[in-house]
Design a protein around this motif. Structure first.
Motif, short mmCIF file in Angstrom:
data_model
loop_
_atom_site.label_atom_id
_atom_site.label_comp_id
_atom_site.label_asym_id
_atom_site.label_seq_id
_atom_site.Cartn_x
_atom_site.Cartn_y
_atom_site.Cartn_z
N HIS A 99 10.60 37.22 58.27
CA HIS A 99 10.90 37.55 59.26
C HIS A 99 11.08 38.97 58.97
CE1 HIS A 99 14.29 37.16 56.93
NE2 HIS A 99 14.94 37.89 57.49
N LYS A 100 11.29 39.72 60.47
CA LYS A 100 12.04 41.10 60.43
C LYS A 100 13.52 41.50 60.90
CE LYS A 100 6.83 43.06 61.18
NZ LYS A 100 6.25 43.94 61.52
N ASP A 101 14.51 42.10 60.39
CA ASP A 101 15.35 42.09 60.86
C ASP A 101 15.96 43.21 62.16
OD1 ASP A 101 16.01 40.87 58.52
OD2 ASP A 101 16.69 42.80 57.69
N ALA A 102 16.32 41.95 63.34
CA ALA A 102 16.13 42.99 64.98
C ALA A 102 17.18 44.52 64.23
CB ALA A 102 17.06 41.65 65.54
N GLY A 103 18.16 44.31 63.71
CA GLY A 103 19.15 45.38 64.08
C GLY A 103 18.42 46.71 63.33
N ALA A 104 18.98 47.83 63.14
CA ALA A 104 18.88 48.86 62.56
C ALA A 104 19.00 49.15 61.06
CB ALA A 104 19.74 50.22 63.02
N LEU A 105 20.20 48.32 60.39
CA LEU A 105 20.13 48.81 59.11
C LEU A 105 20.09 47.34 58.02
CD1 LEU A 105 18.97 51.47 57.12
CD2 LEU A 105 21.81 52.08 57.55
N THR A 106 19.98 46.92 57.43
CA THR A 106 20.55 45.70 56.35
C THR A 106 21.01 46.48 55.28
OG1 THR A 106 18.82 44.04 57.90
CG2 THR A 106 20.64 43.61 55.76
N SER A 161 10.14 48.39 60.14
CA SER A 161 10.82 47.72 59.89
C SER A 161 9.43 46.42 59.26
CB SER A 161 11.40 46.27 61.20
OG SER A 161 12.10 45.64 60.84
N VAL A 162 9.77 45.47 57.65
CA VAL A 162 8.32 45.12 57.30
C VAL A 162 8.83 43.45 57.44
CG1 VAL A 162 8.27 44.64 54.93
CG2 VAL A 162 8.16 47.02 55.90
#
Length: 352
Positions: free
Chosen positions: A220-227, A275-276
């Motif tokens: 998956h890729k993360d939908a938000g700004a930063l993790t 986003s990777v």
């Protein structure tokens, strides 16, 4: 197969390889230049900004050390979450999340419609967190997300809240470095997070008898700004290399955090930073714990490429979308298995 529910089994092309490539390439960045600001040279600081920019461009991921988060706060949340997950399922499910209560305990999460081999406890950073009442575009009503805290362990609530504030501080520092690396003012992104919808997740991955068939979290890729992720020494996070599409394991570095840019930064940067895709392997012998903090803007944020980064030669690659409506659409699918892939940023891609 006996012991593993078929709901956990990945399609053959997405099954993990048990032998893996350890990532030599995911950059390890020392943040000490932003901690001791009184005696840092301009060259050192510029070097740090450049390192962050290159990591965002080449990998979408990097690790940070000397980040300023007190180790004891991380140890406290780790200890409290282990106590919570060691309880019986009946106890944990007293704070189980559902369509009305969207935070708390959950053990039947699906990624790409395959069940993940994990259990989680979620809490939001702002209490309450304000979001749209529905995913319908014309519905202007808002609602509150309130956290559900278990009775045991009694220290979990305060520990989580304190740790969450440390994550917010670190996230702002990282955002400033990312903004500077894009030739923007350091505080360019700050305004988007005034009424943030950020949340934290405590992940527990029990040992899995068939680690070659299941994943802790599917690709998956993360939908938000930063993790910002803390992982323990068991490891398991894999990142898809941009150069060749190979899955690379991110080796645990003691007391480091793993940072990845999410879809929002991809849109803001107009695809300069990407986003990777990533996933989590499970282990047949050892349980694994991890702590992702997801830094998200206010629900009323319209996410679109920044004007400063677009021009006639490089037009905006995305249509604007409302972040609050995006997350409420996403949340719906957590409780209803939809036959289509969940909403993604490429649904807003312009055909320039």
């Amino acid at each position: 197969m006996g012991e593993v529910d078929p709901a956990f089994i990945q399609e053959p092309e997405h099954r993990p390889r048990i032998s893996y490539i350890e990532g030599k390439g995911v950059p390890l960045i020392d943040l000490s230049p932003i901690r001791s600001s009184n005696n840092v040279s301009a060259i050192e600081f510029e070097g740090l900004v450049k390192e962050v920019g290159n990591a965002c461009k080449d990998w979408g991921f990097f690790q940070v050390i000397n980040h300023g988060v007190p180790l004891e706060k991380r140890q406290k949340i780790d200890g409290a979450s282990r106590k919570f997950f060691a309880q019986s399922l009946e106890e944990k499910r007293k704070v189980r999340r559902n369509e009305k209560e969207v935070t708390g305990y959950f053990d039947t999460e699906h990624t790409k419609n395959v069940r993940d081999w994990k259990e989680v406890f979620d809490f939001t950073i702002e209490e309450p967190t304000i979001v749209p009442a529905s995913h319908e575009p014309d519905d202007k009503e808002v609602t509150e997300w309130n956290n559900q805290w278990p009775e045991y362990p009694p220290e979990l609530r305060e520990t989580c809240q304190e740790y969450g504030q440390e994550m917010v501080k670190l996230a702002y520092k990282l955002l400033e470095l990312i903004a500077l690396s894009l030739d923007l003012p350091a505080d360019r992104f700050h305004g988007f997070f005034k009424d943030q919808t950020s949340f934290m997740r405590v992940n527990h991955y029990p040992p899995c008898p068939t680690p070659e068939l299941a994943l802790g979290v599917g690709r998956h890729k993360d939908a938000g700004a930063l993790t910002i992720l803390a992982q323990d020494d068991v490891g398991g996070l894999e990142v898809k290399q941009k150069t060749d599409g190979e899955w690379v394991r991110v080796k645990p570095t003691p007391d480091a955090y793993i940072i990845n840019v999410g879809d929002i930064i991809q849109v803001w940067s107009n695809d300069k930073y990407e986003s990777v895709e990533h996933r989590v392997m499970v282990n047949s012998e050892r349980e694994r714990f991890s702590l992702p903090f997801i830094f998200n803007p206010a629900h009323y944020t319209m996410v679109k490429p920044l004007e400063e980064l677009t021009n006639e030669q490089n037009p905006a690659k995305y249509k604007a979308y409302n972040w609050g409506k995006f997350i409420t659409t996403r949340k719906r699918s957590n409780f209803q298995k939809l036959n289509v892939e969940n909403i993604q940023i490429y649904h807003f891609k312009k055909s320039n």
